[in-house]
Design a protein around this motif. Sequence first.
Motif, mmCIF file in Angstrom:
data_model
loop_
_atom_site.group_PDB
_atom_site.id
_atom_site.type_symbol
_atom_site.label_atom_id
_atom_site.label_comp_id
_atom_site.label_asym_id
_atom_site.label_seq_id
_atom_site.Cartn_x
_atom_site.Cartn_y
_atom_site.Cartn_z
ATOM 1 N N ILE A 14 -7.124 12.322 -0.098
ATOM 2 C CA ILE A 14 -6.486 12.712 -1.359
ATOM 3 C C ILE A 14 -5.087 12.126 -1.473
ATOM 4 C CG2 ILE A 14 -5.401 14.908 -0.674
ATOM 5 C CD1 ILE A 14 -6.550 16.010 -3.369
ATOM 6 N N GLN A 15 -4.422 11.878 -0.343
ATOM 7 C CA GLN A 15 -3.106 11.263 -0.391
ATOM 8 C C GLN A 15 -3.175 9.833 -0.899
ATOM 9 O OE1 GLN A 15 -1.799 11.854 3.652
ATOM 10 N NE2 GLN A 15 -0.799 13.808 3.187
ATOM 11 N N VAL A 16 -4.286 9.155 -0.624
ATOM 12 C CA VAL A 16 -4.461 7.776 -1.064
ATOM 13 C C VAL A 16 -5.089 7.702 -2.451
ATOM 14 C CG1 VAL A 16 -5.607 5.579 -0.579
ATOM 15 C CG2 VAL A 16 -4.614 6.913 1.284
ATOM 16 N N GLU A 17 -6.173 8.452 -2.648
ATOM 17 C CA GLU A 17 -6.931 8.356 -3.887
ATOM 18 C C GLU A 17 -6.381 9.233 -5.010
ATOM 19 O OE1 GLU A 17 -10.329 6.395 -4.272
ATOM 20 O OE2 GLU A 17 -8.695 5.478 -3.157
ATOM 21 N N GLY A 18 -5.667 10.312 -4.636
ATOM 22 C CA GLY A 18 -5.123 11.198 -5.657
ATOM 23 C C GLY A 18 -6.081 12.252 -6.134
#
Length: 258
Positions: A14-18
């Motif tokens: 989630i930190q990368v993809e949002g």
Amino acid sequence: MILEKRLEMITRLIQVEGIVDVDYLSHYLEVSPKTIRLDLSLLEKKGVLKRVHGGATIVTEKPAKDQSFTNIRRSRFIQQKRIIATEARKLIKEGDTILLDDGSTIYELAKILDGVNVTVFTNDIQILNVLIAKPNVSVHIIGGRVQKNGDSYVVAGSDAVEYMQNFRVDKLFLATSTVDTENGLMLFYYGDSAVKKSFISASNQVILLADSSKFGVSAAVRFAKLEDIDVIITDTGLSTQEEEKFKQVNDMKLIIAG
């Protein structure tokens, strides 16, 4: 997979993809959707993410109640993506045959493909819908099975790979989940790695569009080496350390748009 490891992987994703999708996480982590929902609830209590219908979004996102899951994903880092797309547009010449990979930054590029006569191949249904309204674009949808890939609908599978073996394009505008100098280009979504490889094989020039959040992070599946890439376009958010590392890669050009 133990709970602590699942939570770590969901947090990294989630930190990368949002944004994360329950169905995808269930398949990726090999647990039931019910287990994933419980994991997301735990991470929400820790302040890592915010639950939305069908998945979760990073806590800094504040989506409207009626905003779709896809639009939440595509709107993340939207200004950076538009800046990158504008820079990429400068590389497209009259009469080019180009291949547009699926992805939110590539989608932004498709939106500004006006004023130049080009032939475009794509496997992204949303990109197709943008391009068919442009009279200057001759658009080809890559043949094969349509599947849900994260938050998009794309043509994938062996038929798509076989389809691309019949064509050669001038430029590929490629997307990735993550990229670093050690592992190359990686995906969280395993299903389209073979298609991406076929895109690279069919292209005279490979241009990666990746916002700075995707650098220096690892994912599940590697689909390309940095040596396969001719140009990387990113934004000014890339750290000086990462910029220097990528500038040292032989025969690859790094463009910082902004």
